[in-house]
Design a protein around this motif. Structure first.
Motif, PDB file in Angstrom:
ATOM      1  N   PRO A 109       0.815  -1.232  -0.020  1.00 30.47           N
ATOM      2  CA  PRO A 109       0.094   0.208   0.200  1.00 30.47           C
ATOM      3  C   PRO A 109       0.772   1.270   0.120  1.00 30.47           C
ATOM      4  O   PRO A 109       0.024   2.321  -0.356  1.00 30.47           O
ATOM      5  CB  PRO A 109      -0.710  -0.296   1.270  1.00 30.47           C
ATOM      6  CG  PRO A 109       0.098  -1.116   2.228  1.00 30.47           C
ATOM      7  CD  PRO A 109       0.499  -2.018   1.278  1.00 30.47           C
ATOM      8  N   ASN A 110       2.038   1.092   0.351  1.00 28.17           N
ATOM      9  CA  ASN A 110       2.665   2.443   0.505  1.00 28.17           C
ATOM     10  C   ASN A 110       4.098   2.593   0.526  1.00 28.17           C
ATOM     11  O   ASN A 110       5.066   2.729   1.166  1.00 28.17           O
ATOM     12  CB  ASN A 110       2.466   3.129   1.973  1.00 28.17           C
ATOM     13  CG  ASN A 110       2.885   4.522   2.215  1.00 28.17           C
ATOM     14  OD1 ASN A 110       3.294   5.245   1.491  1.00 28.17           O
ATOM     15  ND2 ASN A 110       2.302   4.981   3.448  1.00 28.17           N
ATOM     16  N   SER A 111       4.599   2.204  -0.945  1.00 25.28           N
ATOM     17  CA  SER A 111       5.870   2.254  -1.460  1.00 25.28           C
ATOM     18  C   SER A 111       6.468   3.528  -1.210  1.00 25.28           C
ATOM     19  O   SER A 111       7.807   3.641  -0.602  1.00 25.28           O
ATOM     20  CB  SER A 111       6.100   1.912  -3.041  1.00 25.28           C
ATOM     21  OG  SER A 111       5.536   0.720  -3.328  1.00 25.28           O
ATOM     22  N   ALA A 112       5.978   4.764  -1.480  1.00 26.57           N
ATOM     23  CA  ALA A 112       6.513   6.081  -1.128  1.00 26.57           C
ATOM     24  C   ALA A 112       6.853   6.279   0.185  1.00 26.57           C
ATOM     25  O   ALA A 112       7.828   6.728   0.666  1.00 26.57           O
ATOM     26  CB  ALA A 112       5.656   7.189  -1.715  1.00 26.57           C
ATOM     27  N   GLY A 113       6.002   5.641   0.969  1.00 31.55           N
ATOM     28  CA  GLY A 113       6.217   6.017   2.545  1.00 31.55           C
ATOM     29  C   GLY A 113       7.571   5.112   2.987  1.00 31.55           C
ATOM     30  O   GLY A 113       8.308   5.440   4.019  1.00 31.55           O
ATOM     31  N   VAL A 114       7.485   3.740   2.592  1.00 27.65           N
ATOM     32  CA  VAL A 114       8.976   2.852   2.773  1.00 27.65           C
ATOM     33  C   VAL A 114      10.056   4.024   2.243  1.00 27.65           C
ATOM     34  O   VAL A 114      11.079   3.695   3.156  1.00 27.65           O
ATOM     35  CB  VAL A 114       8.536   1.632   2.117  1.00 27.65           C
ATOM     36  CG1 VAL A 114       9.729   0.755   2.136  1.00 27.65           C
ATOM     37  CG2 VAL A 114       7.298   0.705   2.625  1.00 27.65           C
ATOM     38  N   LEU A 115      10.145   4.416   1.165  1.00 27.18           N
ATOM     39  CA  LEU A 115      11.316   4.958   0.760  1.00 27.18           C
ATOM     40  C   LEU A 115      11.526   6.143   1.711  1.00 27.18           C
ATOM     41  O   LEU A 115      12.513   6.522   2.103  1.00 27.18           O
ATOM     42  CB  LEU A 115      11.218   5.300  -0.770  1.00 27.18           C
ATOM     43  CG  LEU A 115      11.031   4.294  -1.805  1.00 27.18           C
ATOM     44  CD1 LEU A 115      11.025   4.736  -2.960  1.00 27.18           C
ATOM     45  CD2 LEU A 115      12.113   3.162  -1.579  1.00 27.18           C
ATOM     46  N   ASP A 116      10.571   6.764   2.085  1.00 29.65           N
ATOM     47  CA  ASP A 116      10.834   7.916   3.071  1.00 29.65           C
ATOM     48  C   ASP A 116      11.438   7.589   4.395  1.00 29.65           C
ATOM     49  O   ASP A 116      12.357   8.125   4.772  1.00 29.65           O
ATOM     50  CB  ASP A 116       9.359   8.687   3.165  1.00 29.65           C
ATOM     51  CG  ASP A 116       9.048   9.722   2.096  1.00 29.65           C
ATOM     52  OD1 ASP A 116       9.986  10.395   1.697  1.00 29.65           O
ATOM     53  OD2 ASP A 116       7.979   9.917   2.180  1.00 29.65           O
ATOM     54  N   HIS A 117      10.875   6.407   4.811  1.00 28.94           N
ATOM     55  CA  HIS A 117      11.417   5.807   5.907  1.00 28.94           C
ATOM     56  C   HIS A 117      12.900   5.229   5.920  1.00 28.94           C
ATOM     57  O   HIS A 117      13.467   5.587   6.749  1.00 28.94           O
ATOM     58  CB  HIS A 117      10.481   4.763   6.234  1.00 28.94           C
ATOM     59  CG  HIS A 117      11.045   3.905   7.776  1.00 28.94           C
ATOM     60  ND1 HIS A 117      10.573   4.403   8.879  1.00 28.94           N
ATOM     61  CD2 HIS A 117      11.596   2.789   7.907  1.00 28.94           C
ATOM     62  CE1 HIS A 117      10.923   3.660   9.731  1.00 28.94           C
ATOM     63  NE2 HIS A 117      11.617   2.620   9.084  1.00 28.94           N
ATOM     64  N   LEU A 118      13.112   4.676   4.812  1.00 28.46           N
ATOM     65  CA  LEU A 118      14.511   4.070   4.625  1.00 28.46           C
ATOM     66  C   LEU A 118      15.510   5.339   4.356  1.00 28.46           C
ATOM     67  O   LEU A 118      16.749   5.245   4.887  1.00 28.46           O
ATOM     68  CB  LEU A 118      14.558   3.176   3.594  1.00 28.46           C
ATOM     69  CG  LEU A 118      13.854   2.157   3.622  1.00 28.46           C
ATOM     70  CD1 LEU A 118      13.662   0.957   2.520  1.00 28.46           C
ATOM     71  CD2 LEU A 118      14.204   1.205   4.915  1.00 28.46           C
ATOM     72  N   ILE A 119      15.018   6.295   3.700  1.00 28.85           N
ATOM     73  CA  ILE A 119      16.023   7.478   3.826  1.00 28.85           C
ATOM     74  C   ILE A 119      16.136   8.156   5.023  1.00 28.85           C
ATOM     75  O   ILE A 119      17.415   8.635   5.114  1.00 28.85           O
ATOM     76  CB  ILE A 119      15.341   8.744   2.631  1.00 28.85           C
ATOM     77  CG1 ILE A 119      15.586   7.929   1.117  1.00 28.85           C
ATOM     78  CG2 ILE A 119      16.188   9.847   2.622  1.00 28.85           C
ATOM     79  CD1 ILE A 119      14.593   8.598   0.055  1.00 28.85           C
TER      80      ILE A 119
END
Length: 259
Positions: free
Chosen positions: A74-84
């Motif tokens: 559901p939230n690929s963009a949120g995962v990338l934000d988190h990992l950055i």
């Protein structure tokens, strides 16, 4: 990719090999996390468990992400934000490249057919960035092409930079971390990027001599983590109702945690 389909033959090889990282010694603790696929809530909960587990242990504590941060969930963009963002206090985070991450980068660079990418799980990724394909009318192919071009222009530069710098593998004295696995009969130093991101049957069905190191990987989903002397597989299908799993690796052995 996670699922039954293999690497599409139409993909061109990379212009230059992806980076490979090596640690001269074993960290005190390594937490290797399987395929996230947009499941940000699972990732946050799992990191909370990791922090609670390792907070009293001194020394280097490393979180190794095994790739496939985007698509399907559901939230690929949120995962990338988190990992950055910075890793939890007292921990370092190292993110490896998955085939889905590589495909997203290829899409932005214009070297992947958008319609094929959508079948690959890309529609959910687009939705996480605010692009809804559910109500397209008229010439769908042209509409999709226009949306992909807009998405490529507007993708956050921090996300694009993150995808570009992802390494394909991490080596420690005892373990070899990658997304998909390795090809038997080829030294770990000589593994191709294609196999590190895509291999399945030759690796999964290997019954011969052990590899030079234990292989820690994701990519091929299963109901529970697979643990053997050859390999530890950690894709437990979080994006399709399964759990997100981590291998806790320490001097006294390997233990599995899941949420």
């Amino acid at each position: 990719m996670s699922g039954a389909r293999g690497k599409p033959s139409r993909l061109a090889p990379n212009e230059a090999p992806f980076p490979r990282l090596t640690l001269p010694g074993e960290p005190t603790l390594i937490y290797a996390i399987g395929d996230v696929h947009g499941c940000i809530d699972h990732l946050r909960l799992l990191e909370q468990r990791i922090v609670a587990d390792g907070r009293l242990t001194p020394g280097l504590k490393l979180i190794v992400m095994l790739g496939d941060y985007v698509d399907r969930g559901p939230n690929s963009a949120g995962v990338l934000d988190h990992l950055i963002a910075p890793a939890p206090d007292g921990f370092r985070r190292l993110c490896l490249r998955g085939n889905h991450d590589d495909m997203l980068l290829r899409l932005v660079e214009g070297t992947v057919d958008p319609e094929w990418w959508l079948e690959f799980g890309g529609a959910e990724t687009l939705f996480s960035y605010g692009y809804d394909l559910q109500h397209l009318a008229g010439d769908r192919r042209r509409a999709v092409s226009d949306i992909i071009r807009r998405f490529a222009r507007e993708m956050p530069p921090t996300h694009l930079a993150f995808l570009k710098r992802l390494p394909a593998a991490l080596t420690t004295p005892r373990y070899f971390f990658c997304h998909a696995g390795v090809r038997p009969g080829v030294s770990l130093e000589e593994q191709s990027d294609e196999d590190l991101l895509w291999v399945r049957a030759p690796f999964l069905e290997h019954k011969g001599a052990p590899f030079e190191r234990t292989i820690i990987h994701g990519h091929t989903p299963s109901k529970k983590p697979f643990v053997s002397r050859y390999r530890i597989g950690l894709d437990t299908n979080a994006c399709r109702g399964g759990k997100l799993s981590v291998a806790r690796i320490a001097a006294d052995g390997v233990r599995i945690l899941s949420v």
